[in-house]
Design an enzyme around this catalytic site. Structure first.
Site, mmCIF file in Angstrom:
data_model
loop_
_atom_site.group_PDB
_atom_site.id
_atom_site.type_symbol
_atom_site.label_atom_id
_atom_site.label_comp_id
_atom_site.label_asym_id
_atom_site.label_seq_id
_atom_site.Cartn_x
_atom_site.Cartn_y
_atom_site.Cartn_z
ATOM 1 N NE ARG A 85 -3.562 -6.428 -17.179
ATOM 2 C CZ ARG A 85 -2.822 -6.931 -18.175
ATOM 3 N NH1 ARG A 85 -2.328 -8.138 -18.123
ATOM 4 N NH2 ARG A 85 -2.577 -6.204 -19.244
ATOM 5 C CD GLU A 112 -3.092 6.621 -15.145
ATOM 6 O OE1 GLU A 112 -2.188 6.088 -15.803
ATOM 7 O OE2 GLU A 112 -4.201 6.113 -15.022
ATOM 8 C CG HIS A 122 0.567 3.340 -13.626
ATOM 9 N ND1 HIS A 122 0.520 2.365 -14.598
ATOM 10 C CD2 HIS A 122 -0.621 3.982 -13.687
ATOM 11 C CE1 HIS A 122 -0.642 2.436 -15.226
ATOM 12 N NE2 HIS A 122 -1.362 3.401 -14.694
ATOM 13 C CG HIS A 132 -5.479 3.771 -11.435
ATOM 14 N ND1 HIS A 132 -4.176 3.624 -11.025
ATOM 15 C CD2 HIS A 132 -5.445 3.715 -12.787
ATOM 16 C CE1 HIS A 132 -3.393 3.502 -12.074
ATOM 17 N NE2 HIS A 132 -4.142 3.542 -13.165
HETATM 18 ZN ZN ZN Z 1 -3.370 3.729 -15.196
#
Ligand code: ZN
Length: 314
Positions: A189, A112, A95, A169
């Site tokens: 992605r 996150e 991200h 991740h």
């Molecule tokens: Zn994620």
């Protein structure tokens, strides 16, 4: 002054399953991957369950009642709490940070964190990478050298991972987490195991954007949770500002009865991840999610409960 209880926004995913039913959610199918349990995000907001704001989205409640949130400067609800049930490997992803996301996507960046609710005995997740610099990262991605590129970490129930923006991740098959993150939905992605959907299509990759935002070299940015005995149970600090500028996060274990001293943040996001009991006159069970608004008095908990609590960061 009442807590704001919320019903989750459920998301069907190709890697989803039906284990989120363990949190007392009514699943529409057996491919539910995510329950957005405390969300004010765009059209994917959770909805208030009972009380004065019954049926309204958290997004609207936040924007129309700033006093309940301590008159925040942030125009949109800043955090997002999800339960995830990965019944298959998730795509390898990354991200962006706030600056890149704002400029390129008109959204927030996404840092996150994961608290592992359950996982297989020998589970490993994808975390970090082994490229020394951007040039090497680019070369390894072009060569599809995933084996050498991707970092791996062993996981067990109760583990906590801080996932700053720019970190490669992926959750893996069988891992369930509660994820606390910035309220954003920007995912790049990098690799999807060359899987095809039911129509035979590959999912879109975002290789260049991923290369742009992946931090090199990968530097591990984890802290050990700190446990503290308090009257009636244990408070574990999972992460706090300034290391985590966007959110503070704790685990609270209640043995049977506790008067919990709130610590001066404008409002609190609370999820019950295990047990059952009461907070003041309100019933709690596994999968309950609510916000303690500004000025809510110190809550009294009764029962054996495990909670995950967060607040906005700095
Ligand atoms: Zn994620």
């Amino acid at each position: 002054m009442a807590p704001i209880f919320l019903k989750p926004y459920l998301q069907t995913k190709i890697w989803g399953g039906k284990r989120l039913a363990e949190f007392n959610y009514d699943l529409p199918n057996d491919k539910v991957g995510e329950a957005w349990v405390i969300s004010g995000y765009r059209k994917q907001a959770s909805v208030v369950d009972g009380g004065e704001f019954d049926g309204q989205s958290l997004r609207d409640v936040y924007q129309n009642n700033p006093a309940l949130f301590g008159n925040p400067t942030e125009k949109e609800f800043p955090l997002l709490v999800k339960f995830l049930d990965a019944q298959d490997n998730l795509s390898i992803q990354v991200h962006p940070d706030d600056e890149y996301a704002e400029r390129v996507e008109h959204d927030r960046g996404k840092t996150e964190s994961w608290y592992v609710l359950d996982c297989p005995d020998d589970a490993e997740i994808i975390f970090g990478h082994h490229a020394k610099n951007k040039a090497e990262l680019k070369k390894m991605i072009e060569d599809h050298d995933w084996q050498d590129l991707l970092g791996r970490e062993k996981v067990k129930k109760g583990d906590f991972f801080y996932v700053p923006s720019g970190t490669i991740h992926a959750l893996t098959k069988g891992v369930m987490v509660i994820e606390t993150q910035q309220s954003s939905d920007v995912t790049y992605r990098l690799y999807d195991y060359d899987r095809r959907d039911s129509d035979g299509n590959l999912r879109e990759l975002h290789t260049q954007k991923a290369i742009d935002v992946i931090k090199t070299p990968y530097v591990k940015d984890q802290v050990e949770p700190v446990k503290k005995e308090i009257p009636g149970g244990v408070l574990t600090t999972l992460i706090e500002a300034p290391q985590s500028p966007h959110f503070n996060l704790w685990q609270l274990d209640i043995d049977s009865e506790m008067d919990f001293p709130l610590t001066g943040y404008p409002y609190y996001l609370v999820s019950v991840i295990d047990g059952a009991g009461k907070m003041d006159q309100y019933d709690l069970h596994k999968g309950s999610n609510f916000i303690l608004p500004y000025g809510y008095p110190n809550p009294k908990f009764i029962g054996k409960l495990r909670l995950v609590i967060s607040t906005p960061g700095e």
